[in-house]
Design a protein around this motif. Structure first.
Motif, short mmCIF file in Angstrom:
data_model
loop_
_atom_site.label_atom_id
_atom_site.label_comp_id
_atom_site.label_asym_id
_atom_site.label_seq_id
_atom_site.Cartn_x
_atom_site.Cartn_y
_atom_site.Cartn_z
N GLY A 1 65.18 19.86 32.41
CA GLY A 1 65.92 20.51 31.24
C GLY A 1 65.11 21.47 30.81
O GLY A 1 65.12 21.84 29.36
N ASN A 2 64.00 22.04 31.72
CA ASN A 2 62.95 22.87 31.06
C ASN A 2 63.48 24.45 31.45
O ASN A 2 62.76 25.53 31.21
N VAL A 3 64.78 24.76 31.60
CA VAL A 3 65.30 26.12 31.74
C VAL A 3 66.52 26.41 31.27
O VAL A 3 67.39 25.61 30.83
N MET A 4 66.40 27.41 30.41
CA MET A 4 67.82 27.99 29.29
C MET A 4 68.01 29.39 29.98
O MET A 4 67.10 30.24 29.80
N ASN A 5 69.36 29.42 30.36
CA ASN A 5 69.72 30.70 30.52
C ASN A 5 70.84 31.33 29.56
O ASN A 5 71.98 30.58 29.46
N ILE A 6 70.36 32.50 29.10
CA ILE A 6 71.43 33.17 27.93
C ILE A 6 72.35 34.14 28.77
O ILE A 6 71.42 35.28 29.30
N GLU A 7 73.53 34.15 29.02
CA GLU A 7 74.30 35.04 29.80
C GLU A 7 74.98 35.86 28.69
O GLU A 7 75.67 35.48 27.87
N LEU A 8 74.62 37.25 28.72
CA LEU A 8 75.18 38.20 27.95
C LEU A 8 76.12 39.11 28.69
O LEU A 8 75.89 39.56 29.73
N PRO A 9 77.20 39.34 28.05
CA PRO A 9 78.24 40.05 28.86
C PRO A 9 78.09 41.67 28.96
O PRO A 9 77.32 42.13 28.15
N PRO A 10 78.45 42.46 29.81
CA PRO A 10 78.36 43.93 30.02
C PRO A 10 78.73 44.32 28.69
O PRO A 10 79.86 44.05 28.15
N HIS A 11 77.94 45.45 28.40
CA HIS A 11 78.41 46.48 27.17
C HIS A 11 78.26 45.72 25.75
O HIS A 11 78.55 46.22 24.89
N ASN B 1 65.02 35.33 38.08
CA ASN B 1 65.03 34.15 39.16
C ASN B 1 63.84 33.53 39.86
O ASN B 1 63.78 32.59 40.14
N GLY B 2 62.78 34.59 39.96
CA GLY B 2 61.52 34.18 40.63
C GLY B 2 60.97 33.12 39.67
O GLY B 2 60.42 32.26 40.14
N THR B 3 60.95 33.67 38.27
CA THR B 3 60.02 32.68 37.44
C THR B 3 60.77 31.42 37.41
O THR B 3 60.23 30.41 37.30
N GLN B 4 61.91 31.39 37.37
CA GLN B 4 62.91 30.29 37.45
C GLN B 4 62.57 29.42 38.46
O GLN B 4 62.50 28.11 38.54
N ASP B 5 62.49 29.90 39.52
CA ASP B 5 62.16 29.37 41.06
C ASP B 5 60.79 28.75 41.11
O ASP B 5 60.63 27.60 41.38
N LEU B 6 59.86 29.49 40.46
CA LEU B 6 58.53 28.86 40.47
C LEU B 6 58.23 27.92 39.46
O LEU B 6 57.36 27.03 39.65
N ASP C 1 57.47 20.51 34.16
CA ASP C 1 57.96 19.98 32.90
C ASP C 1 57.16 20.32 31.78
O ASP C 1 57.55 20.11 30.78
N ARG C 2 56.11 20.88 32.06
CA ARG C 2 55.13 21.48 31.03
C ARG C 2 55.58 22.93 30.43
O ARG C 2 55.06 23.47 29.52
N ALA C 3 56.52 23.44 31.26
CA ALA C 3 56.84 24.88 31.03
C ALA C 3 58.24 24.99 30.62
O ALA C 3 58.93 24.19 31.13
N LEU C 4 58.50 25.60 29.50
CA LEU C 4 60.04 25.99 29.24
C LEU C 4 60.29 27.38 29.53
O LEU C 4 59.73 28.34 29.12
N PHE C 5 61.24 27.66 30.43
CA PHE C 5 61.63 28.83 30.80
C PHE C 5 62.97 29.55 29.98
O PHE C 5 63.89 28.76 30.42
N ILE C 6 62.90 30.35 29.23
CA ILE C 6 64.33 30.83 28.60
C ILE C 6 64.43 32.51 29.05
O ILE C 6 63.66 33.23 28.99
N GLY C 7 65.66 32.76 29.73
CA GLY C 7 65.78 33.87 30.17
C GLY C 7 67.16 34.51 29.54
O GLY C 7 68.20 33.71 29.71
N SER C 8 67.13 35.73 29.03
CA SER C 8 68.44 36.05 28.53
C SER C 8 68.62 37.57 29.42
O SER C 8 67.75 38.32 29.76
N HIS C 9 70.02 37.73 29.70
CA HIS C 9 70.12 38.64 30.75
C HIS C 9 71.63 38.95 31.05
O HIS C 9 72.51 38.15 30.55
#
Length: 309
Positions: free
Chosen positions: A203-213, A167-172, A177-185
């Motif tokens: 459109g410079n943030v991509m979040n990959i939601e992975l289900p528990p287990h 969340n911090g990297t996404q906020d910062l 627009d020069r950065a692409l932030f991709i987070g899987s969690h």
């Protein structure tokens, strides 16, 4: 080219309460795992201390001063329910930022091919003016801003595979627009952010939601179908990695079931992307990982894959 390992003993002086998962022993286990002959070829480099101007690439001076003023002379000071300071914390945090910046410079200058920055405190939960989740300053976001503002890069990609959303990297970097932030969690999971609908101002943030287990099988499919194509389309000039190893099946703070070979696969593929787009330039910066043995094994596997690329 060689792979550099950045470490400094000041990281051992950021002390947390007994039983806290983000503990001094994390660095000791990593150091031990990387001290065997298989890692003799690592170029071992120290971590310089950053100054306030470096931290200021992402955080206002009022925030930096607030953290400095909160550092205790003795004992421990609590910033929130999870985040603590000890007398050595500010020095450790300056090394964390300074090491990340130094690693970026070494890779961009061609002195080394890739780098791994083994540091604590971690950084990817620290927001613009808010410490949280064990983190004080946004190490990887500051490194990205350094690459863009001071080294002139136009496209920097950040891949965060920590089990908790960065969340911090996404906020910062939300408006960058020069950065692409991709987070899987894992989702749902603390801190509760990182929905797929959070896409950044450009459109410079991509979040990959992975289900528990879920396991490495689901992770690999998500990266093959979404992450790697997005990175190819972005064609980064530098890849930064927030390397959290707490998606491991043995980690106590979450419920993903990755195995050590999943980190090898992911690292190999990120290195291949770096080779395609930016001459192999990749810097990996430690984030989470709280089962000490799993952390050591996964880190060693990650660094070994960097060396083999």
């Amino acid at each position: 080219m060689s792979v550099a390992l950045y470490m400094h003993d000041d990281g051992l002086n950021h002390v947390t309460p007994e039983g806290h998962p983000e503990q001094v022993a994390r660095l000791r286990h990593i150091a031990r795992a990387l001290s065997v002959p298989a890692f003799d070829a690592l170029e071992r480099r120290t971590m310089p201390q950053c100054d306030d101007a470096d931290i200021g690439l992402c955080h206002p001076q009022t925030y930096v001063d607030r953290i400095k003023d909160a550092v205790p002379q003795t004992g421990l000071a609590r910033l929130d329910e999870d985040t603590w300071l000890s007398p050595g914390s500010m020095s450790a945090a300056r090394r964390a930022v300074g090491g990340a910046i130094a690693a970026v410079d070494a890779v961009l200058d061609g002195a080394v091919g890739k780098a791994f920055v083994a540091t604590r405190p971690p950084g990817h939960h620290a927001e613009t003016a808010k410490p949280m989740g064990f983190c004080l300053f946004g190490n990887v976001a500051i490194a990205a801003r350094h690459a863009m503002e001071r080294r002139g890069l136009a496209r920097v990609a950040i891949v965060d595979f920590d089990v908790h959303h960065g969340n911090g990297t996404q906020d910062l970097l939300w408006n960058e627009d020069r950065a692409l932030f991709i987070g899987s969690h894992q989702s749902p999971l603390w801190p509760g952010s990182g929905r797929a609908t959070e896409t950044g101002a450009h459109g410079n943030v991509m979040n990959i939601e992975l289900p528990p287990h879920s396991t490495g099988t689901e992770m690999r499919a998500a990266y093959e179908n979404r992450v790697f194509p997005a990175l190819d389309a972005f064609a980064p000039e530098l890849i930064l990695v927030s390397a959290g190893f707490d998606a491991h099946a043995d980690d106590p703070l979450a419920q993903l079931n990755w195995q050590t070979d999943d980190y090898v696969w992911l690292t190999e593929n990120l290195c291949a992307l770096a080779a395609r787009h930016c001459g192999g330039k990749l810097v990996s910066i430690l984030e989470g990982g709280y089962n000490l043995e799993a952390l050591a094994d996964a880190t060693a596997a990650h660094v070994g894959a960097l060396m083999a690329a």
